[in-house]
Structures are given as structure tokens and as C-alpha cells.
Design an enzyme around this catalytic site. Sequence first.
Site, short mmCIF file in Angstrom:
data_model
loop_
_atom_site.label_atom_id
_atom_site.label_comp_id
_atom_site.label_asym_id
_atom_site.label_seq_id
_atom_site.Cartn_x
_atom_site.Cartn_y
_atom_site.Cartn_z
N GLU A 31 -2.17 19.72 98.00
CA GLU A 31 -2.15 18.55 98.89
C GLU A 31 -0.86 17.73 98.78
O GLU A 31 -0.54 16.97 99.68
CB GLU A 31 -3.37 17.66 98.60
N ASP A 91 -14.11 21.32 105.96
CA ASP A 91 -15.25 22.23 106.10
C ASP A 91 -16.47 21.39 106.44
O ASP A 91 -16.40 20.16 106.36
CB ASP A 91 -15.46 23.00 104.78
N1 SAH Z 1 -11.62 25.95 94.88
C1 SAH Z 1 -11.23 24.94 93.92
C2 SAH Z 1 -12.22 23.83 93.88
C3 SAH Z 1 -12.16 22.95 95.08
S1 SAH Z 1 -13.32 21.69 94.98
C4 SAH Z 1 -11.15 25.58 92.53
O1 SAH Z 1 -11.94 26.48 92.26
O2 SAH Z 1 -10.30 25.17 91.75
C5 SAH Z 1 -13.10 20.89 96.54
C6 SAH Z 1 -12.08 19.79 96.62
O3 SAH Z 1 -11.98 19.35 97.97
C7 SAH Z 1 -12.46 18.54 95.85
O4 SAH Z 1 -11.31 17.87 95.43
C8 SAH Z 1 -13.28 17.71 96.86
O5 SAH Z 1 -13.00 16.33 96.78
C9 SAH Z 1 -12.87 18.25 98.24
N2 SAH Z 1 -13.94 18.83 99.08
C10 SAH Z 1 -13.69 19.45 100.26
N3 SAH Z 1 -14.84 19.94 100.78
C11 SAH Z 1 -15.85 19.62 99.93
C12 SAH Z 1 -17.25 19.89 99.93
N4 SAH Z 1 -17.83 20.60 100.89
N5 SAH Z 1 -17.99 19.42 98.88
C13 SAH Z 1 -17.41 18.72 97.89
N6 SAH Z 1 -16.07 18.46 97.84
C14 SAH Z 1 -15.27 18.91 98.84
#
Ligand code: SAH
Length: 250
Positions: A12, A216
Amino acid sequence: MRIGVICAMHEEVDLIRKDMQSDKIETIAGRDFHIGKLYGVDTVLVVSRIGKVASAITTSILIDRFNVDKVVFSGTAGGVDPKMNVGDAVVATSSVQHDFKVPGGDMFRIPLLDISYLPTDEELSKKAMEAVQEYISNDMLNDIPKQYLDEFKIISPKVEMGVIASGDEFVCSKERNNWLYENVKDIKCVEMEGASVAQACFEYGVPYAIIRVISDCANDDASVDFDLFIKEAACHFTRGTVKALFSRLG
Ligand code: SAH
């Protein structure tokens, strides 16, 4: 005036980091704090890492060690209000920790503080709202390559103000999404950091705003949609909205 800018993930800040002037880095607790001028504003930019604990630690350092006067969090989120589509954005009026459960009192109550929904700073959030509006209705459509705009089905993105829910959970099921929609008042989206940044700012008495773009719809497709959005679109949103916001800070 010094502003702390926080994002949860390295993807980001990829673009905005390059816009920092006289970028000096101080590393504390494994986090790189980028200190310098950003679009003419004295700024400390940092990646908090993911989740409530990581972001609360980061916010405390920003306030206590770097003496920031305001905090802005920018990131992605899963849409919960069915009106929110990928590419739309939310500026928080307040945020709540949806995984806080203690007996007695209001749902999601934070014990001892006795509050569930932590309000954001009205003035900063109003400026953030104008900034996001300006960015998503103009430059965002040029910044994100057409191929991905089509894939995300982004046509005329909108921004809304409302409640953001945070918890240590990536929400990716219709069932959990419905539960949030039914139990969190005026919820727009769900993520993993906003409400803990909010609690740190609230306890220190520092004004803050939370800006989120929908990556999403927090449903069964969430992981796939999120991965593509974070790779191809999130860095544009961070740079565009923070730039537009900073031009409004007098
Ligand atoms: N894929 C990453 C984890 C991402 S967690 C890994 O394995 O390292 C998702 C991130 O995006 C978090 O910072 C959260 O704030 C945001 N986010 C986006 N969509 C989300 C969702 N559906 N539920 C919770 N957080 C979400």
C-alpha cells in the site's frame, strides 16, 4: 503540524513512499518510520503490519515518540453494506472492535473505557471525505490500468461515511458478513486495524481519520479479489487520497 500516516501492508505504501522528501528512516520495534515532508506536510509514514495489536503498537509509537498531531490510516477493507462494491471507499464516522466480547453493557463495549463505537475527528474526516471523492471520481480511473478496472467492475466509484468494524479476522464468508451487517450499527465495511488505531488515538487524545477502499466483498471470493486488488490498485489509492487530503490541510 506533523501528521502520522499508517498503512497495514507494504504494497500500500509502494508509491507514496517515493514521494517523501528528505526521507529519513528510524526503525523501532521492527517498523521503519519514514520521516520527512510529504506534499509539503511534515509527515511520519509507517507500515503498521496487519491486525489490531500491530496497529495499536505502531500508533502509540507515532504519538509518543514522534509527537504526531494527527493520525491518518489508509487501507483496504471488505464491503459489508451490500451497497459497497470493489473500488468504492469509506471514511469512518466511528469504528468498533467486532471481536470484543465481555459480559454486561453494550455489545462490543471496551471495558473501563465503557465505549463501543469510537468517533473519528469530524473536521479531519470531512476533509478526508472531500479528498477521497475528488480522487476516486477523477484520477483513480486513470491510475488503475483499464484491464483491472474491468476486472474489478469499477465504473463510477462512490464514497460514503459510516461505521467501520475491525477484528483479528479476514472476513471471507457470507455468514460472517451477514452477522456483522445485523449486529454493527451503520456498518459499511470490515478490516483489521481501524478501531485499534482509533483506541490508541482516543486514549492519547489525538485526532484521527480512517479511510478505506473496498478491495473485496468479505464473501467466499474475498481472498482472490483482495490479492489482486492489493497488487494492482491499493498503492494508487493510498497516494491519491493522501495527496488530495494533504492539499486541504492548512
Ligand atoms: N494475505 C495477507 C493478509 C491480508 S489481511 C497475508 O497473508 O499476509 C487483509 C488486510 O486488508 C488487512 O490489513 C485488513 O485491514 C484489510 N482487509 C481487506 N479485506 C478484508 C476483509 N474481507 N476482512 C478483513 N480485513 C480485510
